[in-house]
Scaffold this active site. Structure first.
Site, mmCIF file in Angstrom:
data_model
loop_
_atom_site.group_PDB
_atom_site.id
_atom_site.type_symbol
_atom_site.label_atom_id
_atom_site.label_comp_id
_atom_site.label_asym_id
_atom_site.label_seq_id
_atom_site.Cartn_x
_atom_site.Cartn_y
_atom_site.Cartn_z
ATOM 1 N N HIS A 17 0.808 -1.223 0.000
ATOM 2 C CA HIS A 17 0.000 0.000 0.000
ATOM 3 C C HIS A 17 0.840 1.272 0.000
ATOM 4 C CE1 HIS A 17 0.222 -0.068 4.547
ATOM 5 N NE2 HIS A 17 0.261 1.232 4.337
ATOM 6 N N SER A 29 4.138 1.927 8.442
ATOM 7 C CA SER A 29 3.803 0.961 7.388
ATOM 8 C C SER A 29 5.013 0.518 6.606
ATOM 9 C CB SER A 29 2.837 1.594 6.398
ATOM 10 O OG SER A 29 1.544 1.428 6.852
ATOM 11 N N GLY A 30 5.039 -0.763 6.264
ATOM 12 C CA GLY A 30 6.127 -1.296 5.463
ATOM 13 C C GLY A 30 7.321 -1.697 6.306
ATOM 14 N N ASP A 34 -0.407 -7.553 1.374
ATOM 15 C CA ASP A 34 0.163 -6.200 1.465
ATOM 16 C C ASP A 34 1.688 -6.280 1.545
ATOM 17 O OD1 ASP A 34 0.437 -3.506 1.699
ATOM 18 O OD2 ASP A 34 -0.470 -3.332 3.691
HETATM 19 N N1 ARG Z 1 -1.329 2.028 7.330
HETATM 20 C C1 ARG Z 1 -0.441 2.682 8.232
HETATM 21 C C2 ARG Z 1 0.673 3.397 7.464
HETATM 22 O O1 ARG Z 1 0.507 3.610 6.293
HETATM 23 C C3 ARG Z 1 0.089 1.774 9.260
HETATM 24 C C4 ARG Z 1 -0.943 1.432 10.224
HETATM 25 C C5 ARG Z 1 -0.527 0.534 11.293
HETATM 26 N N2 ARG Z 1 -1.483 0.742 12.306
HETATM 27 C C6 ARG Z 1 -1.529 0.122 13.445
HETATM 28 N N3 ARG Z 1 -2.410 0.460 14.322
HETATM 29 N N4 ARG Z 1 -0.639 -0.807 13.735
HETATM 30 O O2 ARG Z 1 1.651 3.831 8.012
#
Ligand code: ARG
Length: 422
Positions: free
Chosen positions: A231, A372-373, A276
């Protein structure tokens, strides 16, 4: 006051000058002796580190192909066996208190057996000269390994050792996957509200930046490949505008590298979070240092057990809707079983086999936006770190019953191998 006591008091008050001199002189001598003793004690107790590269041949009924591949289950098992045989040998010797580490770095095939390449690290208290120490170490291994019960069958006569310096030792360790520095006593720190980490603690952490601005985390899996989330590249696809930075701060970074190629899992379909995962190839390889090197990838068959401690790291926000951080943070989380994570009050059956939950059902310990990632890692018994998950999604950050959800690396392990050859 009685006259006699006045006389006595006056007498006591006028001590002869030579007596004062003598007392001062004696005190100085006592002081000097004490300082001498302390200096001697400190020097004697000062431990010095000695590093050795050693090779040891052995035979085993296992096939070399079964344990020859770094970070495989069989590699770990075989390494652990030999390391504990070697440590036991030292524990039965006068060097009992001085061995710090026996660490297999690789195996190589020989005509009639296998050679284990091992680092031996000692902390010596004595001021013995290195030559004598070499001889003692070699003798201990020759003598004590005779009694070691296999499998594998070790050949004590084959032992060879060579003293190496700190830099050489570091280089060998940095070339192994999943090793790290500064594992001092750690409290539980969180990305949601925690404190910064030190250089070299999580050397595989990278930051993915679009036009120089941090967007996502990523993990170094060899000199040229990063693993990240799919993503992260949903809106921004052009590799030429992406860069990767390494080190514990975004600005200034320890190292920076261009991105040559981005591969997103073909089954990733927004808005689903399934599959993902992505891999990104660097435009040129990063040199491994104490601060920057790779994590281990688990085999597809590797099992991370629910309840295990894991760590997640990132430059992400400290709370929902917060800003990214310039200094890398970490938090200890627990691996949560999918059955629990799929319960109605948690994520109500939305967790697929490509996902792994970690955090705390009580909340507070979590990744957040900007993480993320990035890596979710877990250590094995030899203190080697494996990539268990990739920060993927979650309902806000650190909420009760809403743990972090990660891409389950073992489920996409074969895909990573197919794309990168790793
Ligand atoms: N989708 C988020 C990002 O782009 C990461 C989310 C992780 N969230 C969590 N509560 N662990 O950085």
């Amino acid at each position: 006051m009685h006259p006699a006591s006045v006389v006595r008091a006056t007498k006591r008050a006028c001590v002869k000058p030579w007596v004062i001199g003598l007392i001062t002189f004696m005190s100085l001598i006592v002081l000097a002796v004490c300082i001498g003793l302390i200096v001697h004690y400190v020097r004697y107790n000062q431990r010095r580190t000695y590093n050795y590269y050693s090779t040891l041949s052995f035979t085993s009924d296992k096939l070399y192909d079964d344990f020859g591949r770094e970070a495989s289950k069989n590699f770990t098992e075989m390494s652990q066996r030999i390391e504990s045989m070697v440590k036991k040998a030292f524990h039965k010797s006068p060097l009992k208190g001085e061995i710090v580490k026996a660490h297999i770095i690789r195996f190589s095939k020989e005509e009639n057996g296998v050679l284990a390449h091992m680092l031996l690290i000692f902390r010596f208290r004595s001021t013995e000269d290195p030559e004598t120490i070499n001889i003692i170490i070699q003798r201990v291994l020759h003598e004590q390994l005779h009694d070691a019960v296999g499998p594998p069958e070790l050949d004590p006569e084959s032992v060879e050792i060579k003293k190496i310096n700190k830099t050489e030792t570091d280089n060998f360790l940095n070339n192994c996957c999943g090793t790290r520095r500064n594992k001092t006593t750690r409290q539980s720190l969180r990305i949601v509200g925690g404190t910064p980490v030190e250089e070299g603690e999580w050397p595989w952490q990278a930051s993915l930046q679009w036009d120089g601005i941090h967007r996502c985390g990523a993990t170094l899996i060899n000199g040229t490949w990063l693993v990240s989330a799919a993503h992260c590249f949903r809106m921004y696809k052009d590799p030429a505008r992406w860069t990767a930075s390494f080190g514990v701060t975004l600005y200034p970074p320890k190292m920076r590298q261009g991105i040559r190629r981005i591969i997103v899992h073909e089954k990733y379909k927004y808005p689903s979070h399934d599959y993902d995962i992505s891999v990104a190839e660097l435009s040129s390889p990063v040199p491994y240092t104490n601060a920057v090197h790779r994590v281990c990838l688990p085999d597809a068959s590797h099992e991370f057990r629910p309840g295990d401690d894991m760590f997640v790291t990132g430059f992400g926000a400290l709370q929902n809707d917060g800003n990214s951080q310039n200094h890398l943070r970490q938090v200890r989380v627990k691996h949560i079983a999918t059955e629990i994570c799929n319960e109605p009050q948690v994520y109500n059956n939305t967790i697929t086999p490509r996902m792994l939950c970690a955090g705390s059902l009580r909340g507070k310990r979590d990744a957040c936006q900007g993480d993320s990632g990035g890596p979710l890692v877990s250590a094995d018994a030899r203190d080697i770190w494996y990539l268990a998950g990739i920060v993927s999604w979650g309902d806000e950050c650190g909420q009760p019953n809403k743990p972090g959800v990660y891409t389950r690396v073992t489920a996409v392990r074969d895909w990573i191998a197919a794309q990168t050859g790793i």
